[in-house]
Design an enzyme around this catalytic site. Structure first.
Site, PDB file in Angstrom:
ATOM      1  N   ASP A 412      -6.046 -17.773   6.162  1.00 13.95           N
ATOM      2  CA  ASP A 412      -7.301 -18.163   6.783  1.00 13.95           C
ATOM      3  C   ASP A 412      -8.489 -17.449   6.135  1.00 13.95           C
ATOM      4  OD1 ASP A 412      -8.806 -19.406   9.060  1.00 13.95           O
ATOM      5  OD2 ASP A 412      -9.196 -17.302   9.534  1.00 13.95           O
ATOM      6  N   GLU A 465      -7.210 -21.241   2.415  1.00 12.64           N
ATOM      7  CA  GLU A 465      -8.399 -21.925   2.930  1.00 12.64           C
ATOM      8  C   GLU A 465      -9.588 -21.251   2.251  1.00 12.64           C
ATOM      9  OE1 GLU A 465     -11.122 -22.653   6.881  1.00 12.64           O
ATOM     10  OE2 GLU A 465      -9.975 -20.827   6.604  1.00 12.64           O
TER      11      GLU A 465
END
Length: 734
Positions: A412, A465
């Protein structure tokens, strides 16, 4: 064994140490409690607050200890020689109990463990830190170990010692590690650490950074879990998953928030056991290849969706135990589904029981808020420049892959890690030692994590990401990259959604937003993501991003999914969007599954299901995802009619696929399309089919080419392209 009469046991006592024990300030309890050599004798000192009497039970004697009335709870006895072993019997108010003295046990950690921990290279750090059920020196119990180098005193506390930090103070080992073996404890014990900081002040009780389980929120203590009982039955999947997760494989990911995918009566989230059937069966039926779990590391706040973790080593108890989570993963593997985990190393919350100010100092986080405080999320940023902190995260990545057989990690907020000035104004950040904005320590962590996980666990995949143009995100580390297997294509997502949200009358002025991604599509190993981020915070659902009346909204969305599934790159779709949920996602409730009773939503669901199945069965749509040779424009410039046409190429013997998109509500009959081969071209999929909720317009199952050059091809055919549609043609075998 005879008790020594002279000198008197009480006379051998260090009274300063006794006062420190009583006041909870003893930083070296193993030098005072248990059996200690004194001049001419061995002194046994035990601390049992509330006991009226304590007896030492040796192999051949029962020796009463002397209570020290000036120090309530302390008892002493002197021996001429050290007993080979002993137990203790305490009594109070007519009751008696026996127990082993935790201060008679040697350390569990080895010198090598401490060396590698201090060096930051202990690959399986969870094997030595945390709470471990074990048999030590012939006795069953739990070994606790925690890193708190600046603490004056550390104790493990729980119901077993009435949360009294004076009773089970730990031993300080090298490298700032504290440990103790507590006999008699078992799995399920609830505990925390009580830490006296360097200033002598007690910190808020801390959960174990390596806790393998946790209490149900809002309670937040750690829970002892036994990691040794593992009997996996997924060997066939584990041996073959590497091919299923390569850049040349079809990968279609179903992103899921376990708490809100589906709920039981009373709005209860499903358990891991229930999800092992309901979710796994559904994802397999839909044709996805992977399930991606939004973070399940233990987290205090439901509204963070798991992206503000405290228990990095604990699967959240909201859905069940670690063993039950393992069963969910194993059930997915039995259905041929990989399981990916959203992993959050970039920040952690400020909750008092967490990592912040863990030992009374900025241990895990940076001290300077310009480096250590995340302004967007009000969270703390790890100090990856500290060996032990980097080791904590690297070992955690390996932990999930090894202990739970997860097939990969989606990391993330990588962009926030890569740059020191991320979301900061001038003067709010600290440059690196070269004066630049790159975060060298975080970059090193990501490279080390990828090197470690790919090197230690065959067949896994990692996904970043990452929303910037940072070079080489999915390039191998030894070639100068970050070492990820894949990168989310945020540019494609932003451009294509911006285009799709436009009224079709304006799309001709934004034609390039659908074609620009092909300028960089092969620079990284991309995943095309339509994630939870696109359907929260007032952004609306995917369906209601689309313009027009309700029929047009559904048609637009079907056409967009057709574009997504045929564009180079692996696929990711957030739950609920496969059936075009009308409302944006709400983490507090189930998806609106009743909408699947509506033919339009059911049609969307079947469209995505058929796209998945066709995609997985058609090498031309995935084999060359990372190579320019896998894609060819037929028509990229027809902005007036908002028509796009392209070819996907697989191997030499794989049938070519031609994709036609009409992004206006005008039907385009008898549109001549160049085709890269003569003969019959089967209409494999058509988003306007009645089964999907469309108008049933198409090409009667196939088109035949004519010897008419068009679009740079020797052959062409007249094709009907329905309004707001994706039509997919496949060259039939000759």
């Amino acid at each position: 064994m005879q008790q020594t009469k002279t000198p008197d046991a009480a006379a051998l006592l260090d009274h300063n140490a006794a006062r420190a024990i009583l006041n909870g300030q003893c930083g070296d309890p193993f030098a005072q409690l248990g059996m200690q050599d004194r001049t001419g004798a061995v002194l046994l000192t035990v601390f049992v607050p509330g006991a009226e009497g304590v007896t030492c039970l040796t192999d051949d004697n029962a020796v009463p200890l002397t209570p020290l009335h000036d120090y309530p709870g302390l008892f002493v006895a002197a021996f001429a020689d050290r007993p080979a072993s002993y137990r203790l019997r305490a009594s109070a108010q007519g009751h008696a109990w026996e127990f082993d003295d935790p201060y008679r046990f040697d350390p569990v950690l080895t010198a090598d463990d401490l060396y590698y921990l201090g060096e930051g290279t202990h690959r399986r750090l969870w094997h030595v830190l945390g709470a471990h059920v074990m048999t030590h020196q012939g006795v069953d119990g739990v070994h606790f170990a925690v890193w708190a180098p600046n603490a004056r005193r550390v104790s493990v506390v729980g119901g077993f010692n009435v949360w009294d930090g004076r009773r089970t103070a730990m031993r300080r080992l090298g490298g700032g590690v504290w440990d103790i073996f507590v006999p008699g404890l078992t799995e399920g014990e609830v505990y925390k650490y009580e830490i006296i900081g360097p200033d002598g002040a007690a910190q808020p009780l801390k959960a174990d950074p390596f806790g393998y389980g946790s209490e149900h929120p809002p309670r937040n203590a750690s829970v002892v879990r036994d990691l040794r009982r593992v009997d996996w039955h997924d060997a066939a999947w584990m041996q073959t998953r590497g091919a299923a997760q390569s850049i040349d494989a079809p990968i279609s990911v179903y992103e899921v928030n376990l708490a809100s995918w589906k709920r039981a009566a009373g709005n209860r989230p499903l358990s891991y056991t229930e999800l092992a059937t309901d979710l796994v069966d559904y994802a397999a039926w839909m044709g996805f290849t992977h399930i991606e779990l939004m973070p399940i590391s233990e987290h205090p706040f439901d509204g963070s969706w798991g992206y503000q973790p405290v228990g990095m080593y604990a699967p959240t108890i909201r859905h069940g135990t670690p063993d039950e989570f393992r069963a969910l993963v194993e059930a997915a593997h039995a259905k041929g589904l990989g399981v990916l985990l959203d992993w959050v190393p970039g920040h952690f919350p400020t909750d008092a029981h967490g990592l912040g100010l863990f030992d009374g100092t900025h241990l895990y986080e940076h001290a300077d808020p310009r480096e250590g405080f995340h302004q967007d999320w009000n969270t703390l940023i790890p100090n990856f420049g500290r060996n032990e902190v980097a080791n904590y995260y690297n070992a955690n990545a390996l932990y999930w892959l090894e202990e739970y057989h997860l097939d990969g990690l989606r990391v993330d907020a990588v962009a926030s890690m890569l740059y020191r000035d991320y979301s900061r104004k001038h003067g709010e950040w600290v440059p690196n030692h070269d004066g630049g904005r790159e975060n060298y320590e975080a970059i090193a962590l990501l490279r080390d994590m990828n090197t470690l996980t790919y090197g230690e666990v065959p067949g896994i995949m990692t996904v970043a990401e990452e929303s910037t143009a940072f070079p080489g995100v999915s390039r191998p580390v030894d070639h100068g990259g970050l070492g990820f297997g894949f990168k989310w294509n945020m540019g494609w997502m932003n451009d294509s959604l911006r285009y799709m949200e436009l009224d079709p009358i304006h799309r001709k002025h934004h034609h390039h937003e659908m074609t620009f991604s092909l300028h960089y599509a092969f620079g990284e190993n991309y995943v095309l993501p339509i994630s939870h981020d696109e359907v929260v915070h007032g952004k609306g659902s995917m369906l209601h991003k689309m313009p027009g009346n309700l029929w047009e909204k559904f048609a637009n969305l079907r056409a967009f999914y057709g574009f997504m599934w045929t564009h180079p790159g692996k696929k990711l779709l957030f739950m609920g969007q496969e059936f075009a949920q009308s409302k944006e996602w709400n983490h507090n409730q189930s998806l609106d599954w009743h909408e699947c009773d509506d033919g339009r939503h059911k049609g969307m669901q079947m469209w995505v299901r058929d796209l998945n199945r066709f995609y997985r069965a058609t090498p031309s749509l995935y084999l060359n995802d990372t190579r320019p040779s896998g894609f060819q424009w037929l028509e990229a410039g027809d902005s007036d009619r908002s028509i796009f046409a392209f070819v996907r190429h697989g191997g030499p013997d794989d049938p070519k696929v031609v994709v036609l998109l009409n992004m206006t509500p005008m039907e385009r009959p008898d549109t001549r399309i160049g085709l890269p081969g003569a003969g019959r071209w089967r209409e494999a999929l058509n988003s306007d089919a009645e089964a999907y909720g469309g108008g049933g317009r198409g090409n009667m199952g196939a088109v035949a080419t004519e010897n008419v050059p068009w679009m740079g091809q020797d052959q062409s055919a007249l094709v009907n392209i329905p309004p707001l549609s994706a039509v997919i043609l496949v060259q039939d075998d000759a």
